[in-house]
Motif scaffolding. Sequence first.
Motif, PDB file in Angstrom:
ATOM      1  N   SER A  32       0.837  -1.220   0.000  1.00  0.00           N
ATOM      2  CA  SER A  32       0.000   0.000   0.000  1.00  0.00           C
ATOM      3  C   SER A  32       0.859   1.252   0.000  1.00  0.00           C
ATOM      4  CB  SER A  32      -0.877   0.032   1.259  1.00  0.00           C
ATOM      5  OG  SER A  32      -1.861  -0.946   1.198  1.00  0.00           O
ATOM      6  N   ARG A  36       1.532   4.236  -2.995  1.00  0.00           N
ATOM      7  CA  ARG A  36       1.339   5.668  -2.707  1.00  0.00           C
ATOM      8  C   ARG A  36       2.624   6.452  -2.944  1.00  0.00           C
ATOM      9  NH1 ARG A  36      -2.366   2.654  -0.369  1.00  0.00           N
ATOM     10  NH2 ARG A  36      -4.321   3.518   0.432  1.00  0.00           N
ATOM     11  N   ASP A 332      -7.105  -7.634   4.827  1.00  0.00           N
ATOM     12  CA  ASP A 332      -6.337  -8.550   3.972  1.00  0.00           C
ATOM     13  C   ASP A 332      -5.825  -9.773   4.743  1.00  0.00           C
ATOM     14  OD1 ASP A 332      -6.761  -6.885   1.830  1.00  0.00           O
ATOM     15  OD2 ASP A 332      -4.894  -5.776   2.099  1.00  0.00           O
ATOM     16  N   LYS A 359     -12.341  -8.752  -3.342  1.00  0.00           N
ATOM     17  CA  LYS A 359     -10.871  -8.678  -3.390  1.00  0.00           C
ATOM     18  C   LYS A 359     -10.355  -9.379  -4.657  1.00  0.00           C
ATOM     19  CE  LYS A 359     -10.699  -6.184   0.187  1.00  0.00           C
ATOM     20  NZ  LYS A 359     -10.335  -4.767   0.017  1.00  0.00           N
TER      21      LYS A 359
HETATM   22  C1  S3P Z   1      -5.699  -1.077   0.157  1.00  0.00           C
HETATM   23  C2  S3P Z   1      -6.899  -1.025   0.800  1.00  0.00           C
HETATM   24  C3  S3P Z   1      -7.735  -2.200   1.029  1.00  0.00           C
HETATM   25  C4  S3P Z   1      -6.935  -3.489   0.903  1.00  0.00           C
HETATM   26  C5  S3P Z   1      -6.067  -3.498  -0.327  1.00  0.00           C
HETATM   27  C6  S3P Z   1      -5.088  -2.344  -0.306  1.00  0.00           C
HETATM   28  C7  S3P Z   1      -4.951   0.188  -0.055  1.00  0.00           C
HETATM   29  O1  S3P Z   1      -8.775  -2.213   0.076  1.00  0.00           O
HETATM   30  O2  S3P Z   1      -7.800  -4.605   0.886  1.00  0.00           O
HETATM   31  O3  S3P Z   1      -5.340  -4.704  -0.394  1.00  0.00           O
HETATM   32  O4  S3P Z   1      -3.757   0.152  -0.367  1.00  0.00           O
HETATM   33  O5  S3P Z   1      -5.581   1.249   0.096  1.00  0.00           O
HETATM   34  P1  S3P Z   1     -10.124  -1.338   0.296  1.00  0.00           P
HETATM   35  O6  S3P Z   1      -9.694   0.031   0.578  1.00  0.00           O
HETATM   36  O7  S3P Z   1     -10.881  -1.403  -0.994  1.00  0.00           O
HETATM   37  O8  S3P Z   1     -10.845  -2.008   1.407  1.00  0.00           O
END
Ligand code: S3P
Length: 446
Positions: A32, A36, A332, A359
């Motif tokens: 994540s 970003r 996750d 997912k």
């Molecule tokens: C993520 C947010 C989550 C997560 C995904 C990564 C992110 O999804 O399940 O693996 O990096 O913002 P959601 O925001 O759709 O719940």
Amino acid sequence: MSQEPKTGAAPATRFEPGGPLSGAIEPPADKSISHRAAIIGAIAEGPTTVSNFLDSDDTRSTLSAVANLGAMVNPEPLNGMPGQFVIDGVGPGGPRSLGRIDVGNAGTLMRLLPGWIAGYEGGLWRMNGDASIRRRPVDRIADPLRLMGAEIEVSDERFPPIRIDGRQLHGIEYELPVASAQVKSCLLLAGLRAEGPTTVVEPLATRDHTEVMLEAAGARIERGQGSVTVWPGKELRLDAVNVPADISSAAFFLVVASIIPGSQVVLENIGLNPTRTGILTILERMGADFDVEPRDSGPDGVDGEPTGRITVRSADLHGTRVGGEEIPLAIDELPLVALAACFAGGETVIADAEELKRKESDRITVVVDALSGLGAQIKATSDGMVISGTGSLRGGTVHSHGDHRIAMLGAVAGIASQEGVGVVDMEAASVSYPDFAGDLEKLVRT
Ligand code: S3P
């Protein structure tokens, strides 16, 4: 680990019963935060030095997307350090208008990037990805972006491909219908260029890496109780991002070391942002035995993202109930909670987790099918699953369905099982953890 031929199907990678696990590893960088870093580094003015960027299929898709949009990504590792390089952002001039963006399997890229580009008049983009991406809803970003004035078309009103015609946006106040960090992040990025402030109201707290990084870049962000507001007009400069190891990747070892007697594993440099540590709270409640040593912040502190070392030892686990505000903090890791529950005494209920269906695969159906195929007593509910712990798993075959977390779930289940597990399409792990099997083997053999 070995390859086993399977008649009429892709070969399965075998994970034989093993352990106890011992030794220390630093899992790969946070997916994540890496996404970003690439996107906000591309938006920002001037160079951003990224350290410990995740090298995986998903994050490579993001780097090539931002490079195609005009950010200069120098792939040469700085100082010979893998994962360390410079991104030169496009700044207020904005992204290059480019026909097509391929997001591969990366849902985070698919949902965050439109927030950046939708506000640039004159740009025209089409985004698409693999078969799994084309089953993942994007109306959740298209609807609020349209309320901000964006021109977006999606397929069947819900799915990729997405066509974006850049338009001047205006700020809105938007209450998310589902708790989603990806949607929140998309709207915050859109708010950087909109006229007036943009406020996102969250039903439940979700990961806040976008807020943390935008604040570090100098954006005007105000956080309220359950809401976050961004104002346009600030020059963004990110300078440096140091990505910690991914707690979602560490979680596989947290669980497998907890359930295999005699194990002790040290996990280094783990990201401990409180919006990501739900798995620790849940495992603690199940009776897991681990210590967390937070790393002091200070000159080496990591950009507002706390980190630390986790030492985990095996323990007798018991069942628990997981739901409500805990779900986004461990979204996750819920497949791993189900695996831990198979080895725990009593019943575990996972509820309020309907989002699992959206997912990389439908993680309610796929987890229940995978674990029941290995001998677990588990059943699906409309918004989660119920597991009766039996203290063991027989073994068998798990199909990853192209979902990285299911591939790795099958692998750790195999090590903890009585007869081993063959994972079909183990290669899916490369989306977030290309050398997962190697690291697992190392801990089993140490
Ligand atoms: C993520 C947010 C989550 C997560 C995904 C990564 C992110 O999804 O399940 O693996 O990096 O913002 P959601 O925001 O759709 O719940």
